[in-house]
Design a protein around this motif. Structure first.
Motif, PDB file in Angstrom:
ATOM      1  N   ASP A 173      -6.382   4.887  -8.430  1.00  0.00           N
ATOM      2  CA  ASP A 173      -6.276   3.299  -7.717  1.00  0.00           C
ATOM      3  C   ASP A 173      -4.712   2.787  -8.029  1.00  0.00           C
ATOM      4  OD1 ASP A 173      -8.903   3.584  -6.698  1.00  0.00           O
ATOM      5  OD2 ASP A 173      -9.939   2.604  -8.444  1.00  0.00           O
ATOM      6  N   PRO A 174      -4.298   3.099  -9.232  1.00  0.00           N
ATOM      7  CA  PRO A 174      -2.802   2.277  -9.374  1.00  0.00           C
ATOM      8  C   PRO A 174      -1.966   3.038  -8.451  1.00  0.00           C
ATOM      9  CG  PRO A 174      -3.857   2.677 -11.580  1.00  0.00           C
ATOM     10  CD  PRO A 174      -4.873   3.241 -10.279  1.00  0.00           C
ATOM     11  N   LEU A 175      -2.091   4.562  -8.422  1.00  0.00           N
ATOM     12  CA  LEU A 175      -1.202   5.043  -7.381  1.00  0.00           C
ATOM     13  C   LEU A 175      -1.115   4.534  -5.992  1.00  0.00           C
ATOM     14  CD1 LEU A 175      -1.296   8.767  -8.464  1.00  0.00           C
ATOM     15  CD2 LEU A 175       0.678   7.072  -8.658  1.00  0.00           C
ATOM     16  N   LEU A 176      -2.555   4.411  -5.504  1.00  0.00           N
ATOM     17  CA  LEU A 176      -2.741   4.002  -4.269  1.00  0.00           C
ATOM     18  C   LEU A 176      -2.422   2.434  -3.741  1.00  0.00           C
ATOM     19  CD1 LEU A 176      -6.120   5.694  -3.610  1.00  0.00           C
ATOM     20  CD2 LEU A 176      -3.910   6.226  -2.905  1.00  0.00           C
ATOM     21  N   SER A 177      -2.355   1.623  -4.771  1.00  0.00           N
ATOM     22  CA  SER A 177      -2.082   0.264  -4.565  1.00  0.00           C
ATOM     23  C   SER A 177      -0.455   0.017  -4.847  1.00  0.00           C
ATOM     24  CB  SER A 177      -2.908  -0.480  -5.375  1.00  0.00           C
ATOM     25  OG  SER A 177      -2.555  -0.340  -6.992  1.00  0.00           O
ATOM     26  N   ALA A 178       0.126   0.876  -5.329  1.00  0.00           N
ATOM     27  CA  ALA A 178       1.471   0.773  -5.767  1.00  0.00           C
ATOM     28  C   ALA A 178       2.504   0.161  -4.551  1.00  0.00           C
ATOM     29  CB  ALA A 178       2.342   2.097  -6.088  1.00  0.00           C
ATOM     30  N   THR A 238     -10.403   7.899   1.956  1.00  0.00           N
ATOM     31  CA  THR A 238     -11.171   6.828   2.733  1.00  0.00           C
ATOM     32  C   THR A 238     -12.060   5.839   1.989  1.00  0.00           C
ATOM     33  OG1 THR A 238     -11.233   8.397   4.587  1.00  0.00           O
ATOM     34  CG2 THR A 238     -12.814   6.579   4.974  1.00  0.00           C
ATOM     35  N   SER A 239     -12.630   6.439   1.110  1.00  0.00           N
ATOM     36  CA  SER A 239     -13.647   5.443   0.161  1.00  0.00           C
ATOM     37  C   SER A 239     -12.840   4.550  -0.676  1.00  0.00           C
ATOM     38  CB  SER A 239     -14.682   6.479  -0.705  1.00  0.00           C
ATOM     39  OG  SER A 239     -13.947   6.769  -1.805  1.00  0.00           O
ATOM     40  N   LYS A 240     -11.558   5.131  -0.827  1.00  0.00           N
ATOM     41  CA  LYS A 240     -10.868   3.875  -1.664  1.00  0.00           C
ATOM     42  C   LYS A 240      -9.994   3.040  -0.738  1.00  0.00           C
ATOM     43  CE  LYS A 240     -11.085   5.863  -5.734  1.00  0.00           C
ATOM     44  NZ  LYS A 240     -11.504   5.303  -6.914  1.00  0.00           N
ATOM     45  N   GLY A 241     -10.408   3.218   0.547  1.00  0.00           N
ATOM     46  CA  GLY A 241      -9.658   2.206   1.440  1.00  0.00           C
ATOM     47  C   GLY A 241      -8.010   2.567   1.743  1.00  0.00           C
ATOM     48  N   ALA A 242      -7.606   3.855   1.417  1.00  0.00           N
ATOM     49  CA  ALA A 242      -6.350   4.233   1.549  1.00  0.00           C
ATOM     50  C   ALA A 242      -6.181   4.689   2.941  1.00  0.00           C
ATOM     51  CB  ALA A 242      -5.793   5.499   0.572  1.00  0.00           C
ATOM     52  N   SER A 243      -5.302   4.382   3.782  1.00  0.00           N
ATOM     53  CA  SER A 243      -4.761   5.054   4.889  1.00  0.00           C
ATOM     54  C   SER A 243      -3.940   6.314   4.686  1.00  0.00           C
ATOM     55  CB  SER A 243      -4.192   4.208   5.881  1.00  0.00           C
ATOM     56  OG  SER A 243      -2.931   3.545   5.317  1.00  0.00           O
ATOM     57  N   PHE A 244      -4.045   7.453   5.462  1.00  0.00           N
ATOM     58  CA  PHE A 244      -3.164   8.648   5.177  1.00  0.00           C
ATOM     59  C   PHE A 244      -2.836   9.165   6.472  1.00  0.00           C
ATOM     60  CE2 PHE A 244      -7.332   9.615   4.858  1.00  0.00           C
ATOM     61  CZ  PHE A 244      -7.726  10.612   5.738  1.00  0.00           C
ATOM     62  N   SER A 245      -1.583   9.908   6.366  1.00  0.00           N
ATOM     63  CA  SER A 245      -1.184  10.633   7.684  1.00  0.00           C
ATOM     64  C   SER A 245      -1.644  12.203   7.386  1.00  0.00           C
ATOM     65  CB  SER A 245       0.380  10.671   7.865  1.00  0.00           C
ATOM     66  OG  SER A 245       1.054  10.825   7.053  1.00  0.00           O
ATOM     67  N   GLU A 246      -2.239  12.815   8.295  1.00  0.00           N
ATOM     68  CA  GLU A 246      -2.614  14.089   8.263  1.00  0.00           C
ATOM     69  C   GLU A 246      -1.977  15.091   8.953  1.00  0.00           C
ATOM     70  OE1 GLU A 246      -6.887  16.479   8.524  1.00  0.00           O
ATOM     71  OE2 GLU A 246      -6.754  14.238   8.955  1.00  0.00           O
ATOM     72  N   VAL A 247      -1.496  16.049   8.305  1.00  0.00           N
ATOM     73  CA  VAL A 247      -0.616  17.314   9.026  1.00  0.00           C
ATOM     74  C   VAL A 247      -1.554  18.334   9.250  1.00  0.00           C
ATOM     75  CG1 VAL A 247       1.381  18.975   9.258  1.00  0.00           C
ATOM     76  CG2 VAL A 247       1.470  16.392   8.534  1.00  0.00           C
ATOM     77  N   ASP A 280       3.290   8.361  -2.052  1.00  0.00           N
ATOM     78  CA  ASP A 280       4.786   8.105  -1.923  1.00  0.00           C
ATOM     79  C   ASP A 280       5.715   9.220  -2.216  1.00  0.00           C
ATOM     80  OD1 ASP A 280       4.050   5.411  -1.536  1.00  0.00           O
ATOM     81  OD2 ASP A 280       3.768   4.747  -3.483  1.00  0.00           O
ATOM     82  N   GLY A 281       5.476  10.204  -1.575  1.00  0.00           N
ATOM     83  CA  GLY A 281       6.486  11.447  -1.612  1.00  0.00           C
ATOM     84  C   GLY A 281       6.226  12.191  -2.687  1.00  0.00           C
ATOM     85  N   LYS A 282       5.434  11.843  -3.811  1.00  0.00           N
ATOM     86  CA  LYS A 282       5.253  12.440  -5.041  1.00  0.00           C
ATOM     87  C   LYS A 282       4.001  13.564  -4.875  1.00  0.00           C
ATOM     88  CE  LYS A 282       3.981  12.177  -9.808  1.00  0.00           C
ATOM     89  NZ  LYS A 282       2.930  11.801 -10.715  1.00  0.00           N
ATOM     90  N   HIS A 283       4.166  14.819  -5.109  1.00  0.00           N
ATOM     91  CA  HIS A 283       3.300  15.958  -4.989  1.00  0.00           C
ATOM     92  C   HIS A 283       2.220  15.762  -5.976  1.00  0.00           C
ATOM     93  CE1 HIS A 283       1.790  20.140  -5.295  1.00  0.00           C
ATOM     94  NE2 HIS A 283       1.351  19.582  -4.176  1.00  0.00           N
ATOM     95  N   MET A 343       0.858  -1.087   0.016  1.00  0.00           N
ATOM     96  CA  MET A 343       0.005  -0.214  -0.018  1.00  0.00           C
ATOM     97  C   MET A 343       0.764   1.324  -0.039  1.00  0.00           C
ATOM     98  SD  MET A 343      -3.040   0.214  -0.208  1.00  0.00           S
ATOM     99  CE  MET A 343      -4.626   1.056   0.135  1.00  0.00           C
ATOM    100  N   SER A 344       0.508   2.243  -0.663  1.00  0.00           N
ATOM    101  CA  SER A 344       1.289   3.412  -0.884  1.00  0.00           C
ATOM    102  C   SER A 344       1.208   4.213   0.485  1.00  0.00           C
ATOM    103  CB  SER A 344       0.765   4.328  -2.013  1.00  0.00           C
ATOM    104  OG  SER A 344       0.805   3.751  -3.204  1.00  0.00           O
ATOM    105  N   THR A 345       2.044   5.285   0.662  1.00  0.00           N
ATOM    106  CA  THR A 345       2.169   6.093   1.720  1.00  0.00           C
ATOM    107  C   THR A 345       1.437   7.291   1.320  1.00  0.00           C
ATOM    108  OG1 THR A 345       4.267   5.000   2.535  1.00  0.00           O
ATOM    109  CG2 THR A 345       3.799   7.234   3.337  1.00  0.00           C
ATOM    110  N   VAL A 346       0.652   7.707   2.008  1.00  0.00           N
ATOM    111  CA  VAL A 346      -0.242   8.963   1.554  1.00  0.00           C
ATOM    112  C   VAL A 346      -0.427  10.073   2.635  1.00  0.00           C
ATOM    113  CG1 VAL A 346      -2.473   9.922   0.992  1.00  0.00           C
ATOM    114  CG2 VAL A 346      -1.761   7.618  -0.080  1.00  0.00           C
ATOM    115  N   GLU A 347       0.240  11.290   2.301  1.00  0.00           N
ATOM    116  CA  GLU A 347       0.311  12.369   3.186  1.00  0.00           C
ATOM    117  C   GLU A 347      -0.416  13.449   2.852  1.00  0.00           C
ATOM    118  OE1 GLU A 347       4.756  12.761   4.469  1.00  0.00           O
ATOM    119  OE2 GLU A 347       4.673  12.067   2.455  1.00  0.00           O
ATOM    120  N   ILE A 348      -1.241  14.185   3.803  1.00  0.00           N
ATOM    121  CA  ILE A 348      -2.123  15.184   3.204  1.00  0.00           C
ATOM    122  C   ILE A 348      -1.902  16.340   4.310  1.00  0.00           C
ATOM    123  CG2 ILE A 348      -4.172  13.898   4.269  1.00  0.00           C
ATOM    124  CD1 ILE A 348      -5.891  15.377   2.303  1.00  0.00           C
ATOM    125  N   TYR A 349      -1.729  17.548   3.906  1.00  0.00           N
ATOM    126  CA  TYR A 349      -1.618  18.684   4.832  1.00  0.00           C
ATOM    127  C   TYR A 349      -3.095  19.478   4.831  1.00  0.00           C
ATOM    128  CZ  TYR A 349       3.400  18.145   4.665  1.00  0.00           C
ATOM    129  OH  TYR A 349       4.828  17.791   4.805  1.00  0.00           O
TER     130      TYR A 349
END
Length: 85
Positions: free
Chosen positions: A80-85, A23-32, A60-63, A1-7
């Protein structure tokens, strides 16, 4: 699973919409929360190549950009492909 960060900020409707989509995509994310951690806003702006508005989203560190950019990726079938990479 990809690393997702959201400011974000708590009062931003676009931030809530972006988090709902992730969230609807099942992606976990860290929030700042840059309102609670104002010292992180400069970090966000630098990482986002000058982007000063929230949300600013990284996978994954890409803006990725903001909320509209995230939804556009989804409409194009590229999220979806970005989130499942």
């Amino acid at each position: 699973m990809s690393t997702v960060e959201i400011y974000t900020t708590p009062t931003c409707g676009f931030c809530h919409a972006a988090k709902r989509l992730l969230t609807s995509k099942g992606a976990s994310f860290s929030e700042v929360n840059v309102m609670a951690q104002p010292e992180r806003r400069a970090e966000m702006t630098q990482r986002a190549n000058g982007g000063r508005t929230v949300p600013q989203i990284f996978i994954d560190g890409k803006h990725i950009g903001g909320c509209d950019d995230l939804y556009e990726l989804d409409r194009a079938g590229k999220l979806d492909p970005l989130l499942s990479a």
